[in-house]
Design a protein around this motif. Sequence first.
Motif, short mmCIF file in Angstrom:
data_model
loop_
_atom_site.label_atom_id
_atom_site.label_comp_id
_atom_site.label_asym_id
_atom_site.label_seq_id
_atom_site.Cartn_x
_atom_site.Cartn_y
_atom_site.Cartn_z
N GLN A 383 0.81 -1.21 0.00
CA GLN A 383 0.00 0.00 0.00
C GLN A 383 0.84 1.26 0.00
N ILE A 384 1.95 1.26 0.72
CA ILE A 384 2.79 2.45 0.79
C ILE A 384 3.27 2.85 -0.60
N VAL A 385 3.39 1.88 -1.51
CA VAL A 385 3.88 2.17 -2.87
C VAL A 385 2.73 2.54 -3.80
N ALA A 429 20.58 2.52 -3.76
CA ALA A 429 19.49 1.58 -4.06
C ALA A 429 18.69 1.36 -2.79
N VAL A 430 17.39 1.64 -2.88
CA VAL A 430 16.50 1.58 -1.73
C VAL A 430 15.26 0.80 -2.15
N THR A 431 14.80 -0.10 -1.28
CA THR A 431 13.49 -0.69 -1.52
C THR A 431 12.54 -0.24 -0.42
N VAL A 432 11.35 0.17 -0.83
CA VAL A 432 10.28 0.51 0.11
C VAL A 432 9.23 -0.58 -0.02
N ILE A 433 8.96 -1.27 1.09
CA ILE A 433 8.24 -2.53 0.99
C ILE A 433 7.42 -2.76 2.26
N GLY A 434 6.24 -3.34 2.10
CA GLY A 434 5.43 -3.69 3.26
C GLY A 434 5.93 -4.95 3.92
N GLY A 436 4.28 -7.67 4.66
CA GLY A 436 3.81 -8.87 3.98
C GLY A 436 4.65 -9.20 2.77
N ALA A 437 4.97 -8.19 1.97
CA ALA A 437 5.78 -8.40 0.78
C ALA A 437 7.21 -8.78 1.14
N LEU A 438 7.76 -8.16 2.18
CA LEU A 438 9.14 -8.46 2.56
C LEU A 438 9.30 -9.92 2.98
N MET A 439 8.27 -10.48 3.60
CA MET A 439 8.38 -11.87 4.02
C MET A 439 8.50 -12.82 2.82
N PHE A 440 8.08 -12.37 1.63
CA PHE A 440 8.23 -13.18 0.43
C PHE A 440 9.67 -13.24 -0.04
N VAL A 457 16.67 -1.15 2.98
CA VAL A 457 15.31 -1.67 2.97
C VAL A 457 14.48 -0.85 3.96
N VAL A 458 13.43 -0.23 3.47
CA VAL A 458 12.50 0.50 4.34
C VAL A 458 11.24 -0.35 4.44
N CYS A 459 11.04 -0.98 5.59
CA CYS A 459 9.91 -1.88 5.80
C CYS A 459 8.80 -1.14 6.54
N VAL A 460 7.70 -0.92 5.84
CA VAL A 460 6.53 -0.28 6.44
C VAL A 460 5.60 -1.39 6.92
N ASP A 461 5.49 -1.53 8.21
CA ASP A 461 4.82 -2.67 8.84
C ASP A 461 3.40 -2.28 9.27
N ASN A 462 2.40 -2.80 8.55
CA ASN A 462 1.01 -2.56 8.95
C ASN A 462 0.36 -3.82 9.51
#
Length: 532
Positions: A383-385, A429-434, A436-440, A457-462
């Motif tokens: 969602q953040i993306v 190089a940066v990844t912005v990721i939720g 749920g997606a990061l666990m994949f 890695v920027v992990c947005v945890d909802n």
Amino acid sequence: MTDQYADTAGRAVLETIRGYGVTAVFGIPGTHNLELYRPLADLGIRAVTNRHEQGSGYGADGWAQQTGLPGVVITTSGPGLQNAMSAIGTAFCESRPLLVLSPGVPLGSEFADVGTLHETKDATAMVGAIAEWSRRVTTAAEAVDAVHDAFALFRTGRPRPVHIEIPLDVLEAPAGVPEAHRLPRPAPSPHSGDPAGVAEAARLLASAVTPVIVVGGGSTDAAAGVTALAERLGAPVLTTLNGKGVVDERHPLSLGSNLRLSAARAVAEDADVLLVVGSKLGEAELWAPRLEARGIVVRIDISVAQLDKNLAATVGIAGDAAAVVDALLAHLPAGLRPPRDLAAERAAIDTEMRDTAPETVALAEIIAEALPDDAIVAGDSSQIVYMALGSVLRSQHPHSLLYTPTYATLGYGLPAAIGARVADGSRPAVTVIGDGALMFCVNELVTAVEQRLDVTVVCVDNGGYAEIRQNEVDRGMTPIGVDLVQPDWAALATAFGATGRRVERREDIAASIRDAIADGGVQLVHIPQNAL
């Protein structure tokens, strides 16, 4: 190297690929693909060992977007190839150049069903169901020809994934392919379209009062020409997410990658002449069934099949986007029309974006502000993306936001960032990721560590799959399977050999991201719900 393996089919194939400029491959060595790995070091090709072949495919995609060359994946037979299928499907849907190499059962053993290691009923047909093409070759010469055919497609057609299956006995046998046959074949001149169609399109654009340009992923090589055309026409430019940055999003004529918003679509729909360059105008990009253009439509696409897809063209021009745009410019005088004042349109788009997801947009703005201007940002289907960062981020160049808007896969962001950093070590190089997606793809943290890369890695945890949770609520369901147990993300990153950071307060988010990028290495910034 023993004489037996001095010049196998595997070497002939990799030597041919290297001749086209490829300097890195992604994959996992396996029992059956070793002759594809043997020549890599000798040829100066970097081997990136991912921890899952899906990550190999997405890493190759990130690499390809920075180099303009196809990403190359080496899998082993059976499950290794099957693990890469999601990435192959993604490359097809997003029109990305991907070359997948795999070994196969020896000649004469097809469909034997005798229980050999990694036995697969029909690997070529399996991949062919989702790739542009999939071939099982019977000789080293055929394998080399298939490589040449792949590069011809990538250079002159709609770029999509291809697969070459090389039987194990062919792969390990002497190649017998002359050196001259392995040399890269010259690229044909880009096709600039039918001259009559170009002239008619130029006439329509020159006489337009409110022209608008929409560009997609097929226009990324035409950035300079599209910008010049927009300036000559005084026309606003809207992009798909795959076309993001074709025109610098800080340019006064850019309305960004906002076609998911009705206010942005209205600008295109109200044009008296709408020019669409390199886009199929798909529902996944529009968040609507179709773009309802009310004026004349001019479309440019490398594929004839795309010219009327989802929106019929008044004038359709098949050809290379950059070449056709240059041909249009040759027909249009400089200073044709002053730039259009877009203040009202920009305000309407901004208001709708914020009203749709105010908290997510506010967080995305904090993240975007913390990123260097030249950062390569790999997004995921989080969602953040797709609800915020895709609109908030102001990309100055194409391929600065790596994303998969059509296939909308989970687990893309981290391996794509790894591939991008392998390709271009000069840009953050940066990844912005939720979460749920990061666990994949969290296993790819150790790939980045092993490759000694600077990746943040920027992990947005909802707390799990928030959008699906809302979908369930909207359908009157009690949420099920969507509120997930979370690991200690910072500790997990540290266990992989990276640096983990947990943000406790909203006001610390930007500083934590800046510090992570500045410190280098593999960094994970965890932004939990209580900091949002």
